[in-house]
Write an enzyme that holds these catalytic residues in place. Structure first.
Site: not given
Ligand code: C5P
Length: 395
Positions: A207, A286, A302-304, A334, A338
């Site tokens: 991105n 490739k 995964p959402d870190i 959000k 979270k």
């Molecule tokens: O993508 P999103 O809008 O949910 O991001 C919100 C927050 O979550 C940001 O701080 C982003 O760095 C974090 N995030 C993350 N791992 C992901 C998606 C988002 O840590 N897979």
């Protein structure tokens, strides 16, 4: 920030011409600046120029009759919040390191009760000379902040270490020195930049995040005394001074790095624009072009941040939300989803890649707006807010 008062000391070196620009920038940033020069400095740039730029008479003489009690060295140093010597010649550095005081500038450095910052500027052999290196080591041990030097082409025609830092860089160092050390000893783990999700050996999904906001926050945090670990996706940015940087490519690698580091941190700030999906089965080679449509299967990453915030004993977690519309509504949703104490919202179209931004901070006390400014200014304001919230202070 209160209006700070700086004594700008100029010693004899060709880089003295850049001190006029440094002075201009400091005045523009709101500092009041009193210039003091050595005799040698007056051979390179005139007091008249510096008087015009600072709006104050320039002092060069210890016995200046304009100072009521003939105590220029005491009076000038007592009024200062910091003394900055730029350029600092090899000779002046030698004097400082031995505590000599045989002219106005060296005397007011010795008589000071405020921080001293110096910007060495000299020929590369003078810089590398063991005597200069010994003197610099002594000054660092004495708590003097040494800014630079840089390496490059020198006025004498040689190339090497010894160039004075550019005025913008010096102004940055000076602003950093004035930051309150609200986060001294705190460990901050951060993510920044984009992630890169491989499609095949040479192609991938990423991105437009530049990493600028995250890197500015890392810089602001370490200026305030924090120990910063920065887990960074691919960017071309320079690592902020003293931050520990761990480079990763994909969201999965970022997740692994954060899991390894998170136990040791007090505050976690997730600034990275993490890809929500990755390619289910990236191709090792490739992919060859063909006329048939190509379908990629994407699976969620995964959402870190959610992982860290859900730990049994989580650090203070700060998230970012880049939205293209309905910022307040989506950001607060959000934050709740979270379970974050603080979420920083910004408008994606304005934020991504640009040098300026505008932030909205959402926490249990409501919304706090940080108006449009450059990202480092915003980062400093944000870190102020975080430091106060972390200590439980309401603002
Ligand atoms: O993508 P999103 O809008 O949910 O991001 C919100 C927050 O979550 C940001 O701080 C982003 O760095 C974090 N995030 C993350 N791992 C992901 C998606 C988002 O840590 N897979």
């Amino acid at each position: 920030m209160n209006k700070q008062h700086i004594v700008l000391g100029i010693t004899g070196g060709i880089a003295a011409y850049k001190s006029a620009e440094l002075l201009r920038q400091l005045v523009k940033q709101g500092y009041s600046v009193q210039v003091a020069m050595t005799d040698a400095a007056c051979h390179f740039i005139t007091p008249t120029t510096l008087q015009a730029l600072s709006g104050k008479p320039v002092y060069t003489d210890q016995w200046d009759a304009r100072v009521d009690n003939s105590m220029a060295h005491i009076n000038l140093s007592r009024e200062a919040d910091a003394i900055v010597i730029a350029p600092a010649s090899a000779d002046f550095i030698a004097k400082l390191s031995h505590g000599l005081a045989d002219d106005l500038l060296s005397t007011l450095c010795l008589a000071r009760n405020c921080p001293l910052l110096i910007a060495p500027a000299m020929n590369r052999e003078m810089w590398l000379n063991p005597a200069t290196q010994r003197n610099i080591a002594q000054l660092i041990a004495d708590g003097v902040q040494v800014m630079g030097p840089d390496s490059g082409i020198q006025a004498c025609g040689e190339t090497g270490m010894g160039r004075m830092l550019e005025p913008e860089q010096l102004a940055e160092h000076i602003a950093a020195a004035f930051q309150p050390k609200l986060l001294k000893g705190k460990k901050i783990l951060m993510t920044a930049g984009p992630t890169y999700e491989a499609i095949d050996a040479v192609r991938g999904i990423t991105n437009r995040s530049s990493g600028k906001m995250g890197y500015a926050i890392a810089q602001a945090a370490q200026e305030m005394g924090a120990e910063v670990t920065l887990v960074s996706g691919p960017t071309a940015l320079a690592t902020p001074l003293r931050a520990l940087r761990i480079d990763v490519q994909s969201a999965a690698q970022m997740y692994d790095a954060v899991r390894k580091q998170v136990a040791a941190c007090d505050i976690f700030i997730a600034v990275a624009a993490v890809a929500d999906y990755r390619v289910a089965e990236p191709c090792e080679q490739k992919i060859k072009k063909s006329a048939a449509p190509l379908t990629l299967t994407l699976v969620p990453n995964p959402d870190i941040l959610a992982y860290v915030a859900a730990l049994a004993n989580p650090p203070y977690c700060v998230g970012f939300a880049a939205e293209s519309e309905n910022l307040a509504e989506y950001a607060e949703q959000k934050r709740q989803a979270k379970r974050l104490p603080l979420l920083v919202g910004n408008i994606a179209q304005q934020a991504i890649g640009s040098d300026d931004n505008e932030l909205m901070l959402f926490d249990d006390n409501g919304i706090h707006a940080l108006p449009r400014a450059d990202k480092l200014t915003l980062a400093r304001q944000l870190m102020h807010h975080i430091a106060q919230r972390y200590e439980g202070i309401l603002i």
